[in-house]
Design a protein around this motif. Sequence first.
Motif, PDB file in Angstrom:
ATOM      1  N   LYS A   1       0.754  -1.207   0.037  1.00  0.00           N
ATOM      2  CA  LYS A   1      -0.239  -0.011  -0.064  1.00  0.00           C
ATOM      3  C   LYS A   1       1.013   1.218  -0.026  1.00  0.00           C
ATOM      4  CE  LYS A   1      -3.778   0.234   2.371  1.00  0.00           C
ATOM      5  NZ  LYS A   1      -4.981  -0.007   3.246  1.00  0.00           N
TER       6      LYS A   1
ATOM      7  N   LYS B   1      -8.874  -3.811  -8.239  1.00  0.00           N
ATOM      8  CA  LYS B   1      -8.950  -2.471  -8.146  1.00  0.00           C
ATOM      9  C   LYS B   1      -9.807  -1.911  -6.945  1.00  0.00           C
ATOM     10  CE  LYS B   1      -7.952  -0.928 -12.989  1.00  0.00           C
ATOM     11  NZ  LYS B   1      -8.475  -0.234 -14.125  1.00  0.00           N
ATOM     12  N   ALA B   2      -9.275  -1.141  -6.037  1.00  0.00           N
ATOM     13  CA  ALA B   2     -10.117  -0.588  -4.850  1.00  0.00           C
ATOM     14  C   ALA B   2     -11.218   0.270  -5.457  1.00  0.00           C
ATOM     15  CB  ALA B   2      -9.366  -0.201  -3.752  1.00  0.00           C
ATOM     16  N   THR B   3     -12.277   0.252  -4.921  1.00  0.00           N
ATOM     17  CA  THR B   3     -13.545   1.373  -5.457  1.00  0.00           C
ATOM     18  C   THR B   3     -13.979   2.072  -4.303  1.00  0.00           C
ATOM     19  OG1 THR B   3     -15.180  -0.155  -4.790  1.00  0.00           O
ATOM     20  CG2 THR B   3     -14.344  -0.343  -6.890  1.00  0.00           C
ATOM     21  N   GLY B   4     -13.423   1.996  -2.783  1.00  0.00           N
ATOM     22  CA  GLY B   4     -13.727   2.657  -1.770  1.00  0.00           C
ATOM     23  C   GLY B   4     -14.958   1.939  -1.047  1.00  0.00           C
ATOM     24  N   ALA B   5     -15.327   0.820  -1.770  1.00  0.00           N
ATOM     25  CA  ALA B   5     -16.502  -0.051  -0.811  1.00  0.00           C
ATOM     26  C   ALA B   5     -15.875  -1.207  -0.555  1.00  0.00           C
ATOM     27  CB  ALA B   5     -17.605   0.209  -1.770  1.00  0.00           C
ATOM     28  N   PRO B   6     -15.209  -1.360   0.546  1.00  0.00           N
ATOM     29  CA  PRO B   6     -14.416  -2.679   0.947  1.00  0.00           C
ATOM     30  C   PRO B   6     -15.550  -3.820   1.091  1.00  0.00           C
ATOM     31  CG  PRO B   6     -14.075  -1.231   2.410  1.00  0.00           C
ATOM     32  CD  PRO B   6     -14.577  -0.380   1.560  1.00  0.00           C
TER      33      PRO B   6
ATOM     34  N   GLU C   1     -15.942  -5.110  -2.292  1.00  0.00           N
ATOM     35  CA  GLU C   1     -14.909  -5.528  -3.235  1.00  0.00           C
ATOM     36  C   GLU C   1     -14.034  -6.311  -2.617  1.00  0.00           C
ATOM     37  OE1 GLU C   1     -12.318  -1.709  -2.045  1.00  0.00           O
ATOM     38  OE2 GLU C   1     -13.517  -1.518  -3.909  1.00  0.00           O
ATOM     39  N   ASN C   2     -13.854  -6.625  -1.201  1.00  0.00           N
ATOM     40  CA  ASN C   2     -12.434  -7.161  -0.854  1.00  0.00           C
ATOM     41  C   ASN C   2     -12.500  -8.446  -1.107  1.00  0.00           C
ATOM     42  OD1 ASN C   2      -9.722  -6.627   0.146  1.00  0.00           O
ATOM     43  ND2 ASN C   2     -10.604  -7.273   2.079  1.00  0.00           N
TER      44      ASN C   2
END
Length: 331
Positions: A91, A204-209, A212-213
């Motif tokens: 990160k 890709k991270a979308t800001g909604a873990p 998405e995680n």
Amino acid sequence: MHRFLVSLFFLSTTTLAQHARTGTNNTREPFAHTFSIVARDEKTGDLAVGVQSHWFSVGTTVSWGEAGVGVVATQSFVNKSFGLRGLALLKKGKTAQQALDELLRTDEGRDVRQVAIADARGNVAVHTGKKCIDFAGHRKGKNYSVQANMMLTSKVPDAMAAAFEKNAGLPLPERVLSALNAAQGAGGDVRGRQSAVLLVVKGKATGAPWDENHVVDLRVDDADQPLRELERLLRTHRAYEHMNNGDLAIEKNDMKRAMQEYGAAMKQFPQNLEMQYWTAIALANTRQVPKAAGMLRAIYAKDANWRELTRRLPKVGLLTVSDADLKTLLQ
């Protein structure tokens, strides 16, 4: 003299192993002698870890991942901190190799560690300590690495790599499973098998873990045939993906798509009452009441509690039929 040298070697190896098991915070770390794969899907960017071991609940120890960051497999004499610390280094912008180098630099037990990292940019790094228990080794390819220790034969890494590359047309979870099955087919863990894990995260991270995680997060903690059970769970996961897609289609009033998705789910698990039930409810909501009623009667015969659920659905708007049709559906 010979006895002295043998004793000295035994003591030094034992001391190293004991130190390795103490970890970086003076806490006891578990053994997890095993085979695993870390991989990235070139098309989707998704990242995966797959593991099988003769060790209870291996998924709580070996596999780590975070969407938009990467995945880590830490095994052999496990340093569990490698999971979260490795992801934290990624990160910060480190590549997989840079993160691995930093982890090993600060670890006096590096000779008994085995660890692999794949980052979201497609970089892969792997380390097999020179004192990992035979047969131990790894193979690194484009977007993946396979690694194993305490194997029955030396053929496991090559078999895993060949299977992963051969099955490039499969979705990433199924492709990872093909590599794990190839490892078992080549002999697997010399001790046998007990647990397995399949973890897939978004590239890709979308800001909604919460969404998405963990695209796939399946664990078999204790089983005679953990890979077979993992395959069953993945099939179930795929079926419920169709169910979820059907629910979303209903929210958008797309009944045609909903029926397609529910039908695909039922095709995979025709005996599952939950899938049959919501398909019947979708039929009723599209004015196909006689067909829905026939399905529901068969469901009620197996479990009458579903009839009680049907009574409750109109109140919350999940069943939109007339009183007369509702009476038909409850028969």
